[in-house]
Design a protein around this motif. Structure first.
Motif, mmCIF file in Angstrom:
data_model
loop_
_atom_site.group_PDB
_atom_site.id
_atom_site.type_symbol
_atom_site.label_atom_id
_atom_site.label_comp_id
_atom_site.label_asym_id
_atom_site.label_seq_id
_atom_site.Cartn_x
_atom_site.Cartn_y
_atom_site.Cartn_z
ATOM 1 N N ASP A 126 0.802 -1.224 0.000
ATOM 2 C CA ASP A 126 0.000 0.000 0.000
ATOM 3 C C ASP A 126 0.836 1.275 0.000
ATOM 4 O O ASP A 126 0.273 2.375 -0.051
ATOM 5 N N ILE A 127 2.145 1.168 0.076
ATOM 6 C CA ILE A 127 2.975 2.369 0.182
ATOM 7 C C ILE A 127 2.856 3.247 -1.053
ATOM 8 O O ILE A 127 2.826 4.478 -0.956
ATOM 9 N N SER A 128 2.763 2.630 -2.243
ATOM 10 C CA SER A 128 2.624 3.426 -3.468
ATOM 11 C C SER A 128 1.255 4.104 -3.506
ATOM 12 O O SER A 128 1.129 5.251 -3.959
ATOM 13 N N ARG A 129 0.234 3.409 -3.045
ATOM 14 C CA ARG A 129 -1.108 4.002 -3.002
ATOM 15 C C ARG A 129 -1.171 5.138 -1.993
ATOM 16 O O ARG A 129 -1.816 6.172 -2.226
ATOM 17 N N LEU A 130 -0.471 4.980 -0.865
ATOM 18 C CA LEU A 130 -0.388 6.036 0.142
ATOM 19 C C LEU A 130 0.349 7.244 -0.412
ATOM 20 O O LEU A 130 -0.044 8.394 -0.181
ATOM 21 N N ASP A 131 1.404 7.003 -1.163
ATOM 22 C CA ASP A 131 2.172 8.070 -1.804
ATOM 23 C C ASP A 131 1.252 8.931 -2.667
ATOM 24 O O ASP A 131 1.242 10.165 -2.582
ATOM 25 N N THR A 132 0.459 8.284 -3.508
ATOM 26 C CA THR A 132 -0.474 9.005 -4.384
ATOM 27 C C THR A 132 -1.530 9.743 -3.583
ATOM 28 O O THR A 132 -1.878 10.892 -3.877
ATOM 29 N N PHE A 133 -2.055 9.091 -2.553
ATOM 30 C CA PHE A 133 -3.084 9.677 -1.689
ATOM 31 C C PHE A 133 -2.595 10.985 -1.067
ATOM 32 O O PHE A 133 -3.299 12.003 -1.070
ATOM 33 N N LEU A 134 -1.374 10.973 -0.546
ATOM 34 C CA LEU A 134 -0.825 12.163 0.113
ATOM 35 C C LEU A 134 -0.499 13.268 -0.887
ATOM 36 O O LEU A 134 -0.667 14.462 -0.590
ATOM 37 N N GLN A 135 -0.043 12.901 -2.068
ATOM 38 C CA GLN A 135 0.271 13.900 -3.092
ATOM 39 C C GLN A 135 -0.964 14.680 -3.523
ATOM 40 O O GLN A 135 -0.877 15.874 -3.849
ATOM 41 N N GLU A 136 -2.107 14.013 -3.533
ATOM 42 C CA GLU A 136 -3.322 14.632 -4.061
ATOM 43 C C GLU A 136 -4.093 15.471 -3.047
ATOM 44 O O GLU A 136 -5.134 16.040 -3.367
ATOM 45 N N ILE A 137 -3.603 15.563 -1.824
ATOM 46 C CA ILE A 137 -4.283 16.383 -0.808
ATOM 47 C C ILE A 137 -4.207 17.855 -1.194
ATOM 48 O O ILE A 137 -3.134 18.389 -1.498
ATOM 49 N N ARG A 138 -5.346 18.513 -1.168
ATOM 50 C CA ARG A 138 -5.409 19.912 -1.585
ATOM 51 C C ARG A 138 -5.117 20.870 -0.428
ATOM 52 O O ARG A 138 -5.301 20.535 0.733
ATOM 53 N N HIS A 139 -4.699 22.069 -0.782
ATOM 54 C CA HIS A 139 -4.381 23.105 0.208
ATOM 55 C C HIS A 139 -5.618 23.396 1.068
ATOM 56 O O HIS A 139 -6.727 23.503 0.568
ATOM 57 N N GLY A 140 -5.412 23.522 2.376
ATOM 58 C CA GLY A 140 -6.499 23.828 3.299
ATOM 59 C C GLY A 140 -7.208 22.607 3.846
ATOM 60 O O GLY A 140 -8.120 22.730 4.665
ATOM 61 N N LEU A 183 -2.900 15.189 13.823
ATOM 62 C CA LEU A 183 -3.781 16.056 13.046
ATOM 63 C C LEU A 183 -2.942 17.187 12.478
ATOM 64 O O LEU A 183 -2.295 17.930 13.220
ATOM 65 N N GLY A 184 -2.940 17.296 11.164
ATOM 66 C CA GLY A 184 -2.204 18.363 10.483
ATOM 67 C C GLY A 184 -3.041 18.934 9.358
ATOM 68 O O GLY A 184 -4.246 18.668 9.267
ATOM 69 N N ALA A 185 -2.406 19.712 8.488
ATOM 70 C CA ALA A 185 -3.154 20.316 7.387
ATOM 71 C C ALA A 185 -2.208 20.647 6.238
ATOM 72 O O ALA A 185 -1.028 20.950 6.448
ATOM 73 N N LYS A 186 -2.746 20.561 5.034
ATOM 74 C CA LYS A 186 -1.966 20.932 3.851
ATOM 75 C C LYS A 186 -1.857 22.449 3.803
ATOM 76 O O LYS A 186 -2.861 23.166 3.854
ATOM 77 N N GLY A 187 -0.629 22.945 3.747
ATOM 78 C CA GLY A 187 -0.403 24.383 3.751
ATOM 79 C C GLY A 187 -0.109 24.942 5.117
ATOM 80 O O GLY A 187 -0.022 26.168 5.300
ATOM 81 N N LEU A 188 0.066 24.068 6.105
ATOM 82 C CA LEU A 188 0.378 24.512 7.464
ATOM 83 C C LEU A 188 1.772 25.153 7.487
ATOM 84 O O LEU A 188 2.742 24.576 7.002
ATOM 85 N N LYS A 189 1.865 26.342 8.062
ATOM 86 C CA LYS A 189 3.137 27.074 8.062
ATOM 87 C C LYS A 189 4.067 26.606 9.184
ATOM 88 O O LYS A 189 5.282 26.704 9.053
ATOM 89 N N ASN A 190 3.490 26.140 10.262
ATOM 90 C CA ASN A 190 4.292 25.698 11.410
ATOM 91 C C ASN A 190 3.989 24.244 11.733
ATOM 92 O O ASN A 190 3.111 23.627 11.132
ATOM 93 N N LYS A 191 4.721 23.692 12.685
ATOM 94 C CA LYS A 191 4.473 22.325 13.112
ATOM 95 C C LYS A 191 3.135 22.242 13.836
ATOM 96 O O LYS A 191 2.750 23.149 14.577
ATOM 97 N N SER A 192 2.441 21.159 13.632
ATOM 98 C CA SER A 192 1.138 20.974 14.265
ATOM 99 C C SER A 192 1.305 20.734 15.769
ATOM 100 O O SER A 192 2.190 19.986 16.191
#
Length: 225
Positions: A126-140, A183-192
């Motif tokens: 599943d590592i390749s599928r996870l790679d794709t999943f994380l790449q496609e996360i949108r800002h915010g 819990l984090g976010a795409k576009g986070l400026k600092n560490k969660s």
């Protein structure tokens, strides 16, 4: 007449005496009951006033423009994880949408709406599928993650880097059978500030081969910066 009057007086006296006895007994028991409840701190307040319920079952409510959340990791390879966001169960054993490895829910950072939820088995391919999943996360997008059994086997540096971009401080140290909630976010400026990690250590493990379960709750701001 005298006999009749005497009978009336006696009847009246008995009636008054009985009434006094009943009243005395009632108020004596009533006073004791009230005193006992007061001493024990027991009140007759409605149930809703005694135990206020907060979203996701958290210990306190969140301020405006914040989402309540609770993330619970798996316990060994027996009890699955759960993810609650804004009082909605996103992933759980009851919903039958969890699995060993990483359990990840994506939420719109403005509306709180669930975008996607998926599980990734780190033992398999599943590592390749996870790679794709994380790449496609949108800002915010807010990302909620819970480990189950083992989340680190076959996790490569590229995937760890994606989580670091989402605000993780611990993913680089995540090892075999460690427990992790994040819990984090795409576009986070600092560490969660929302992350907990416990190492798999035979000297401190709660279970045979696994550390204790992690539970994290808090208030995530809309559009995390």
């Amino acid at each position: 007449m005298r006999v009749t009057g005497m009978i009336r007086y006696v009847a009246l006296f008995i009636t008054l005496l009985g009434t006094w006895f009943i009243v005395q007994t009632y108020f004596d028991h009533r006073w004791k009951a009230i005193s006992l409840r007061s001493w024990l701190g027991v009140t007759n307040k409605p149930r809703s006033e005694q135990l206020p319920r907060h979203k996701c079952g958290n210990q306190k409510s969140c301020p405006q423009n914040h989402f309540a959340f609770k993330i619970i990791s798996g316990a060994a390879n027996v009890v699955g994880p759960s993810i609650c966001f804004d009082d909605m169960a996103l992933m759980s054993s009851v919903k039958n949408n969890i699995g060993r490895g990483l359990n990840i829910a994506l939420v719109n950072g403005t509306s709180g709406q669930l975008l996607k939820a998926d599980t990734f088995d780190m033992y398999s391919g599943d590592i390749s599928r996870l790679d794709t999943f994380l790449q496609e996360i949108r800002h915010g997008t807010i990302v909620l993650t819970a480990s189950y059994d083992d989340a680190a086997t076959k996790m490569n540096d590229k995937v760890r880097a994606y989580f670091m971009e989402l605000g993780s401080s611990h993913v680089s140290k995540l090892g075999f059978r460690d427990n992790w909630v994040f819990l984090g976010a795409k576009g986070l400026k600092n560490k969660s500030p929302f992350e907990e990690h416990i190492k798999n250590d035979k000297n401190t493990n709660k279970y045979d081969g696994w550390p204790e379960q992690l539970e994290m709750e808090g208030c995530a701001p809309r559009k995390m910066d």
